[in-house]
Design a protein around this motif. Structure first.
Motif, PDB file in Angstrom:
ATOM      1  N   VAL A  65       0.841  -1.199   0.000  1.00  0.00           N
ATOM      2  CA  VAL A  65       0.000   0.000   0.000  1.00  0.00           C
ATOM      3  C   VAL A  65       0.875   1.249   0.000  1.00  0.00           C
ATOM      4  O   VAL A  65       0.614   2.218  -0.726  1.00  0.00           O
ATOM      5  N   ALA A  66       1.942   1.227   0.804  1.00  0.00           N
ATOM      6  CA  ALA A  66       2.853   2.374   0.853  1.00  0.00           C
ATOM      7  C   ALA A  66       3.597   2.544  -0.473  1.00  0.00           C
ATOM      8  O   ALA A  66       3.914   3.670  -0.877  1.00  0.00           O
ATOM      9  N   ASP A  67       3.897   1.433  -1.155  1.00  0.00           N
ATOM     10  CA  ASP A  67       4.523   1.534  -2.479  1.00  0.00           C
ATOM     11  C   ASP A  67       3.637   2.319  -3.436  1.00  0.00           C
ATOM     12  O   ASP A  67       4.124   3.124  -4.243  1.00  0.00           O
ATOM     13  N   ARG A  68       2.345   2.078  -3.345  1.00  0.00           N
ATOM     14  CA  ARG A  68       1.419   2.807  -4.214  1.00  0.00           C
ATOM     15  C   ARG A  68       1.452   4.300  -3.898  1.00  0.00           C
ATOM     16  O   ARG A  68       1.405   5.138  -4.808  1.00  0.00           O
ATOM     17  N   ALA A  69       1.568   4.637  -2.619  1.00  0.00           N
ATOM     18  CA  ALA A  69       1.670   6.053  -2.244  1.00  0.00           C
ATOM     19  C   ALA A  69       2.953   6.663  -2.796  1.00  0.00           C
ATOM     20  O   ALA A  69       2.961   7.802  -3.279  1.00  0.00           O
ATOM     21  N   GLY A  70       4.054   5.907  -2.745  1.00  0.00           N
ATOM     22  CA  GLY A  70       5.304   6.411  -3.297  1.00  0.00           C
ATOM     23  C   GLY A  70       5.245   6.596  -4.799  1.00  0.00           C
ATOM     24  O   GLY A  70       5.806   7.557  -5.346  1.00  0.00           O
ATOM     25  N   SER A  71       4.541   5.692  -5.476  1.00  0.00           N
ATOM     26  CA  SER A  71       4.439   5.806  -6.934  1.00  0.00           C
ATOM     27  C   SER A  71       3.553   6.965  -7.351  1.00  0.00           C
ATOM     28  O   SER A  71       3.639   7.443  -8.489  1.00  0.00           O
ATOM     29  N   ASN A  72       2.692   7.448  -6.457  1.00  0.00           N
ATOM     30  CA  ASN A  72       1.846   8.592  -6.780  1.00  0.00           C
ATOM     31  C   ASN A  72       2.638   9.892  -6.864  1.00  0.00           C
ATOM     32  O   ASN A  72       2.142  10.889  -7.390  1.00  0.00           O
ATOM     33  N   ILE A  73       3.852   9.904  -6.337  1.00  0.00           N
ATOM     34  CA  ILE A  73       4.658  11.128  -6.365  1.00  0.00           C
ATOM     35  C   ILE A  73       5.191  11.401  -7.767  1.00  0.00           C
ATOM     36  O   ILE A  73       5.039  12.502  -8.304  1.00  0.00           O
ATOM     37  N   GLY A  74       5.830  10.420  -8.372  1.00  0.00           N
ATOM     38  CA  GLY A  74       6.422  10.643  -9.693  1.00  0.00           C
ATOM     39  C   GLY A  74       6.176   9.532 -10.679  1.00  0.00           C
ATOM     40  O   GLY A  74       6.804   9.501 -11.742  1.00  0.00           O
ATOM     41  N   GLY A  75       5.315   8.604 -10.330  1.00  0.00           N
ATOM     42  CA  GLY A  75       5.013   7.504 -11.229  1.00  0.00           C
ATOM     43  C   GLY A  75       5.628   6.199 -10.766  1.00  0.00           C
ATOM     44  O   GLY A  75       6.599   6.176 -10.000  1.00  0.00           O
ATOM     45  N   GLU A  76       5.056   5.100 -11.251  1.00  0.00           N
ATOM     46  CA  GLU A  76       5.517   3.779 -10.828  1.00  0.00           C
ATOM     47  C   GLU A  76       6.960   3.520 -11.238  1.00  0.00           C
ATOM     48  O   GLU A  76       7.750   2.976 -10.466  1.00  0.00           O
ATOM     49  N   ARG A  77       7.317   3.931 -12.444  1.00  0.00           N
ATOM     50  CA  ARG A  77       8.662   3.630 -12.927  1.00  0.00           C
ATOM     51  C   ARG A  77       9.730   4.386 -12.130  1.00  0.00           C
ATOM     52  O   ARG A  77      10.783   3.827 -11.800  1.00  0.00           O
ATOM     53  N   LEU A  78       9.463   5.649 -11.807  1.00  0.00           N
ATOM     54  CA  LEU A  78      10.427   6.413 -11.024  1.00  0.00           C
ATOM     55  C   LEU A  78      10.584   5.820  -9.628  1.00  0.00           C
ATOM     56  O   LEU A  78      11.704   5.727  -9.104  1.00  0.00           O
ATOM     57  N   PHE A  79       9.472   5.402  -9.029  1.00  0.00           N
ATOM     58  CA  PHE A  79       9.575   4.792  -7.702  1.00  0.00           C
ATOM     59  C   PHE A  79      10.404   3.514  -7.764  1.00  0.00           C
ATOM     60  O   PHE A  79      11.264   3.276  -6.906  1.00  0.00           O
ATOM     61  N   CYS A  80      10.164   2.675  -8.769  1.00  0.00           N
ATOM     62  CA  CYS A  80      10.930   1.434  -8.895  1.00  0.00           C
ATOM     63  C   CYS A  80      12.400   1.725  -9.172  1.00  0.00           C
ATOM     64  O   CYS A  80      13.287   1.011  -8.689  1.00  0.00           O
ATOM     65  N   GLN A  81      12.666   2.772  -9.944  1.00  0.00           N
ATOM     66  CA  GLN A  81      14.052   3.178 -10.188  1.00  0.00           C
ATOM     67  C   GLN A  81      14.730   3.560  -8.877  1.00  0.00           C
ATOM     68  O   GLN A  81      15.868   3.144  -8.600  1.00  0.00           O
ATOM     69  N   ALA A  82      14.033   4.349  -8.059  1.00  0.00           N
ATOM     70  CA  ALA A  82      14.592   4.750  -6.766  1.00  0.00           C
ATOM     71  C   ALA A  82      14.787   3.540  -5.859  1.00  0.00           C
ATOM     72  O   ALA A  82      15.804   3.419  -5.161  1.00  0.00           O
TER      73      ALA A  82
END
Length: 441
Positions: free
Chosen positions: A312-329
């Protein structure tokens, strides 16, 4: 769990049998007859205490397994009852150890009484045999003291953390940026921001005791590691912080974070109880074993529900700059983790500079083995990376790997330093970059 009560019961039964044989033969008379009655009472009480311990052990074991099973099936049960089950276990361990100590003490009194009255007939040998058992009795008393101390301490848990608190007056631009991230994550703004070097990103609602200053921080705390802040871009860091703030976005998510913190402290308390630098006495081992079983079975429930909250928190992180950017980070943090841990072990006087120098001639490596990696922090419940990418619908391709393992840039090294300049130099600070939020479909 069963062996010690059975041994003590057998010992007490033998003692009682010895008294009965003497009484039947009617050899001692007068005052000695009264002492035989006292020994008979001591043996009987020891047997009953050992029997009580024998019954309490399996009963508590069954209760533990039932509670752990219910916690695995129900998130609410885990959140509402974990601490109550832990406290009940503490009471049981004290009571169980007390029953064993009581049975042992009564049996020792019996043998000491017999040895004293038969001193000239070889009873002195029994007095010598009793000396090691007195040491065991003392070890059991110390265990009860440790149990009471540790279980009482967990009623107001706190986390000792090496770091420095950054107030709003010290870094207004940083706080303004974090407030933007909290708004984008639909999460409350943390009460405290702490920077350090020996952890990864995390948030907690547990009281934090800062070291070496000793300040106690109450409320929600966001921990930012300088090691990663000097090696991630600002956009990547925003996604990671968005993930962490996502733990505060809903009450059940925040409770899950609190449970993870509480469970980690329970594990630390077990390490103290075990006193790992010494071989535990045999009377201590049942309590240690039962505590280990408790943590083992409840760990399954904590990790099961904790991993669900991480997604659930991953989804919140992906809302900041997108799923791909979150996975990159996320992948970059994983790639950096091994390098940072190595440098931490080497104890550099300037870890941040040492990390920059190290990365200047050591390229980051990341392959598909990273999919089995789970980032660690003090309250770790992270699922494997492969599952996290799968849940976000991101494929681990060569382009993503290249972006996550890119060469360290000057922007990576300097952006956080610029963001935390004192308030007096705000005129020279860069304008905060806009935060682009990605709405869920």
């Amino acid at each position: 769990m069963l062996l010690l009560p059975l041994v003590l019961m057998a010992w007490a039964s033998l003692q009682s049998g010895r008294v009965d044989d003497v009484l039947r033969e009617a050899q001692p008379i007068g005052s000695d007859h009264a002492w035989l009655r006292v020994r008979q009472v001591l043996a009987g009480l020891a047997c009953w205490l050992a029997l009580a311990a024998l019954v309490a052990g399996p009963a508590t074991w069954l209760k533990l397994r039932l509670d752990a099973w219910r916690a695995l099936k129900s998130r609410d049960f885990l959140y509402d009852r974990l601490f109550l089950c832990w406290r009940a276990l503490g009471h049981w361990l004290v009571a169980y150890t007390g029953l064993l100590l009581g049975a042992l003490a009564l049996s020792l009194l019996y043998e000491l009484s017999w040895g004293w009255s038969h001193f000239k007939a070889g009873g002195g040998f029994m007095l010598l045999v009793a000396v090691p058992l007195v040491a065991v009795l003392w070890a059991g008393c110390l265990l009860i003291g440790r149990l009471r101390q540790q279980w009482h301490a967990l009623e107001s848990p706190s986390l000792a953390l090496l770091g420095q608190r950054i107030g709003r007056d010290k870094a207004p631009a940083l706080w303004a940026w974090i407030e933007q991230l909290a708004t984008a994550s639909c999460a409350p703004v943390p009460d405290h921001v702490v920077v350090g070097i020996d952890q990864s990103f995390f948030v907690t609602s547990v009281d934090v005791a800062l070291q070496p200053g000793g300040d106690l921080l109450c409320g929600r705390t966001l921990y930012l590691p300088l090691t990663y802040l000097s090696t991630l871009s600002q956009a990547e860091t925003a996604s990671i912080i968005g993930h962490e703030l996502g733990h505060f976005s809903r009450r059940d998510t925040e409770r899950g974070s609190e449970i993870g913190a509480q469970f980690s402290l329970m594990c630390l308390h077990l390490a103290f109880i075990r006193a790992e630098d010494a071989d535990p006495a045999w009377i201590e081992r049942p309590a240690i074993w039962m505590t280990q079983r408790f943590l083992h079975y409840f760990q399954l429930a904590v990790h099961h529900w904790g991993r669900a909250q991480e997604l659930v928190a991953d989804r919140a992180g992906s809302n900041i700059g997108g799923e791909r950017l979150f996975c990159q980070a996320l992948l970059r943090v994983i790639a950096l983790d091994g390098e940072i841990q190595t440098l931490l072990a080497e104890r550099h006087s300037n870890l941040i500079q040492a990390l920059a120098d190290h990365l200047s001639h050591t390229p980051l490596r990341l392959n598909k083995a990273a999919l089995d990696h789970a980032i660690t922090h003090p309250f770790d419940t992270h699922p494997p990376t492969a599952l996290r990418l799968q849940q976000l619908g991101v494929t681990l391709d060569e382009t993503l790997l290249a972006e996550a393992t890119r060469v360290l840039t000057e922007h990576d090294r300097q952006w956080f330093r610029q963001l935390t300049r004192p308030a007096s130099s705000t005129a020279t600070q860069p304008v905060l970059p806009p935060i682009s939020t990605v709405q869920e479909a």
